[in-house]
Motif scaffolding. Structure first.
Motif, PDB file in Angstrom:
ATOM      1  N   LEU A   4       0.792  -1.260  -0.053  1.00 17.52           N
ATOM      2  CA  LEU A   4      -0.072   0.059  -0.038  1.00 17.52           C
ATOM      3  C   LEU A   4       0.850   1.211   0.007  1.00 17.52           C
ATOM      4  O   LEU A   4       1.838   1.347   0.813  1.00 17.52           O
ATOM      5  CB  LEU A   4      -1.151  -0.074   1.192  1.00 17.52           C
ATOM      6  CG  LEU A   4      -1.954  -1.246   1.290  1.00 17.52           C
ATOM      7  CD1 LEU A   4      -2.329  -1.119   2.748  1.00 17.52           C
ATOM      8  CD2 LEU A   4      -3.008  -1.387   0.541  1.00 17.52           C
ATOM      9  N   GLU A   6       0.859   5.307  -0.173  1.00 23.66           N
ATOM     10  CA  GLU A   6      -0.229   6.715   0.026  1.00 23.66           C
ATOM     11  C   GLU A   6       0.512   7.663  -0.741  1.00 23.66           C
ATOM     12  O   GLU A   6       2.019   7.814  -0.716  1.00 23.66           O
ATOM     13  CB  GLU A   6      -0.403   6.998   1.567  1.00 23.66           C
ATOM     14  CG  GLU A   6      -1.045   6.058   2.189  1.00 23.66           C
ATOM     15  CD  GLU A   6      -0.100   5.227   3.204  1.00 23.66           C
ATOM     16  OE1 GLU A   6      -0.354   4.604   4.253  1.00 23.66           O
ATOM     17  OE2 GLU A   6       1.208   5.225   2.571  1.00 23.66           O
ATOM     18  N   SER A   7      -0.324   8.700  -1.306  1.00 22.66           N
ATOM     19  CA  SER A   7       0.013  10.195  -1.616  1.00 22.66           C
ATOM     20  C   SER A   7      -0.761  10.985  -1.597  1.00 22.66           C
ATOM     21  O   SER A   7      -2.017  10.646  -1.346  1.00 22.66           O
ATOM     22  CB  SER A   7       0.697   9.724  -3.508  1.00 22.66           C
ATOM     23  OG  SER A   7      -0.464   9.345  -3.974  1.00 22.66           O
ATOM     24  N   CYS A  22      -4.616   5.799  -2.303  1.00 27.76           N
ATOM     25  CA  CYS A  22      -3.685   4.666  -1.804  1.00 27.76           C
ATOM     26  C   CYS A  22      -3.678   3.585  -2.933  1.00 27.76           C
ATOM     27  O   CYS A  22      -4.624   3.227  -3.422  1.00 27.76           O
ATOM     28  CB  CYS A  22      -4.409   3.925  -0.641  1.00 27.76           C
ATOM     29  SG  CYS A  22      -3.708   2.499  -0.080  1.00 27.76           S
ATOM     30  N   ALA A  24      -2.991   0.181  -4.325  1.00 28.04           N
ATOM     31  CA  ALA A  24      -2.773  -1.340  -3.670  1.00 28.04           C
ATOM     32  C   ALA A  24      -2.171  -2.119  -4.492  1.00 28.04           C
ATOM     33  O   ALA A  24      -2.668  -2.168  -5.921  1.00 28.04           O
ATOM     34  CB  ALA A  24      -4.225  -1.561  -3.103  1.00 28.04           C
ATOM     35  N   TRP A  36      -8.861   4.103   5.847  1.00 27.08           N
ATOM     36  CA  TRP A  36      -7.871   5.034   6.285  1.00 27.08           C
ATOM     37  C   TRP A  36      -8.055   5.583   7.725  1.00 27.08           C
ATOM     38  O   TRP A  36      -8.848   5.413   8.262  1.00 27.08           O
ATOM     39  CB  TRP A  36      -8.375   6.515   5.505  1.00 27.08           C
ATOM     40  CG  TRP A  36      -7.873   6.596   3.815  1.00 27.08           C
ATOM     41  CD1 TRP A  36      -8.763   6.151   2.964  1.00 27.08           C
ATOM     42  CD2 TRP A  36      -6.801   6.890   3.348  1.00 27.08           C
ATOM     43  NE1 TRP A  36      -8.230   6.245   1.933  1.00 27.08           N
ATOM     44  CE2 TRP A  36      -6.933   6.874   2.012  1.00 27.08           C
ATOM     45  CE3 TRP A  36      -5.432   7.286   3.927  1.00 27.08           C
ATOM     46  CZ2 TRP A  36      -5.931   7.120   1.128  1.00 27.08           C
ATOM     47  CZ3 TRP A  36      -4.401   7.444   3.046  1.00 27.08           C
ATOM     48  CH2 TRP A  36      -4.734   7.443   1.521  1.00 27.08           C
ATOM     49  N   THR A  78      -6.821   1.700  -6.767  1.00 28.93           N
ATOM     50  CA  THR A  78      -6.620   2.694  -5.907  1.00 28.93           C
ATOM     51  C   THR A  78      -7.694   3.106  -4.738  1.00 28.93           C
ATOM     52  O   THR A  78      -8.922   2.865  -5.335  1.00 28.93           O
ATOM     53  CB  THR A  78      -6.048   4.089  -6.648  1.00 28.93           C
ATOM     54  OG1 THR A  78      -7.208   4.348  -7.291  1.00 28.93           O
ATOM     55  CG2 THR A  78      -4.868   3.800  -7.363  1.00 28.93           C
ATOM     56  N   TYR A  95      -2.741   7.191   7.137  1.00 29.49           N
ATOM     57  CA  TYR A  95      -2.476   5.819   6.885  1.00 29.49           C
ATOM     58  C   TYR A  95      -3.465   5.278   6.035  1.00 29.49           C
ATOM     59  O   TYR A  95      -4.769   5.167   6.451  1.00 29.49           O
ATOM     60  CB  TYR A  95      -1.935   5.123   7.843  1.00 29.49           C
ATOM     61  CG  TYR A  95      -0.821   5.532   8.746  1.00 29.49           C
ATOM     62  CD1 TYR A  95      -1.102   6.410   9.727  1.00 29.49           C
ATOM     63  CD2 TYR A  95       0.392   5.190   8.586  1.00 29.49           C
ATOM     64  CE1 TYR A  95       0.267   6.895  10.742  1.00 29.49           C
ATOM     65  CE2 TYR A  95       1.573   5.452   9.127  1.00 29.49           C
ATOM     66  CZ  TYR A  95       1.479   6.430  10.096  1.00 29.49           C
ATOM     67  OH  TYR A  95       2.489   7.020  10.893  1.00 29.49           O
ATOM     68  N   CYS A  96      -3.206   4.271   5.072  1.00 32.40           N
ATOM     69  CA  CYS A  96      -3.950   3.356   4.354  1.00 32.40           C
ATOM     70  C   CYS A  96      -3.877   2.015   4.779  1.00 32.40           C
ATOM     71  O   CYS A  96      -2.766   1.652   5.214  1.00 32.40           O
ATOM     72  CB  CYS A  96      -3.804   3.500   2.745  1.00 32.40           C
ATOM     73  SG  CYS A  96      -4.427   2.370   1.857  1.00 32.40           S
ATOM     74  N   TRP A 114      -0.424  -2.293   6.148  1.00 32.90           N
ATOM     75  CA  TRP A 114      -0.393  -0.738   6.291  1.00 32.90           C
ATOM     76  C   TRP A 114       0.569  -0.077   5.560  1.00 32.90           C
ATOM     77  O   TRP A 114       1.707  -0.641   5.160  1.00 32.90           O
ATOM     78  CB  TRP A 114       0.049  -0.507   7.759  1.00 32.90           C
ATOM     79  CG  TRP A 114      -0.920  -0.852   8.676  1.00 32.90           C
ATOM     80  CD1 TRP A 114      -1.187  -1.938   9.223  1.00 32.90           C
ATOM     81  CD2 TRP A 114      -1.962   0.187   9.295  1.00 32.90           C
ATOM     82  NE1 TRP A 114      -2.283  -1.955  10.181  1.00 32.90           N
ATOM     83  CE2 TRP A 114      -2.871  -0.590  10.197  1.00 32.90           C
ATOM     84  CE3 TRP A 114      -2.491   1.372   9.206  1.00 32.90           C
ATOM     85  CZ2 TRP A 114      -3.926  -0.230  11.007  1.00 32.90           C
ATOM     86  CZ3 TRP A 114      -3.298   2.062   9.862  1.00 32.90           C
ATOM     87  CH2 TRP A 114      -4.197   0.939  10.888  1.00 32.90           C
ATOM     88  N   GLY A 115       0.350   0.934   4.848  1.00 32.23           N
ATOM     89  CA  GLY A 115       1.077   1.939   4.023  1.00 32.23           C
ATOM     90  C   GLY A 115       2.088   2.579   5.088  1.00 32.23           C
ATOM     91  O   GLY A 115       1.875   2.544   6.433  1.00 32.23           O
ATOM     92  N   THR A 118       1.145   9.346   4.929  1.00 27.19           N
ATOM     93  CA  THR A 118       1.376  10.654   4.207  1.00 27.19           C
ATOM     94  C   THR A 118       0.981  11.748   5.145  1.00 27.19           C
ATOM     95  O   THR A 118      -0.096  11.480   5.901  1.00 27.19           O
ATOM     96  CB  THR A 118       0.811  10.495   2.798  1.00 27.19           C
ATOM     97  OG1 THR A 118       1.033  11.802   2.175  1.00 27.19           O
ATOM     98  CG2 THR A 118      -0.913  10.613   3.004  1.00 27.19           C
TER      99      THR A 118
END
Length: 124
Positions: A4, A6-7, A22, A24, A36, A78, A95-96, A114-115, A118
């Motif tokens: 994952l 995130e941006s 996110c 994936a 999220w 996404t 967090y995603c 978990w990502g 961001t």
């Protein structure tokens, strides 16, 4: 293994908007739920919103109601979090997370992957 990423985070003035994404990969998502969460310094991780990948059904936490919208794009794998009317108290790392069970949970313990997070900063 699920990845994952995130941006979309950044610095925004109060009342502004941001759209987090996110991306994936690594596992079929048809039976999963994506969520999220956010965590501000010195505070516990807080649930924001979640979506079931297959049906698109959503579950919003108190912080999201009326201002944030979670959505998914099946073709791009996404999940997005559209955040409007941002407030300084929304400042946090977002967090995603992915729940293999597909359960729309507001507990971080229900999520398996978990990502990296961001940063979202809202100035007053």
């Amino acid at each position: 293994q699920v990845q994952l990423v995130e941006s979309g985070g950044g610095l925004v003035q109060a009342g502004g908007s941001l759209r987090l994404a996110c991306a994936a990969s690594g596992h079929p998502f048809s039976s999963h739920a994506l969520g999220w969460f956010r965590q501000a310094p010195g505070k516990e991780r807080e649930f924001v919103a979640a979506i079931r990948w297959s049906s698109g059904r959503t579950y919003n936490g108190d912080s999201a109601k009326g201002r944030f919208t979670i959505s998914r794009d099946n073709t791009k794998n996404t999940v997005a979090l559209q955040m409007n009317n941002l407030k300084p108290e929304d400042t946090a790392v977002y967090y995603c997370a992915a729940a293999l069970s597909g359960y729309l949970s507001d507990s971080w313990k229900s999520y398996d992957y978990w990502g990296q997070g961001t940063q979202v900063t809202v100035s007053s």
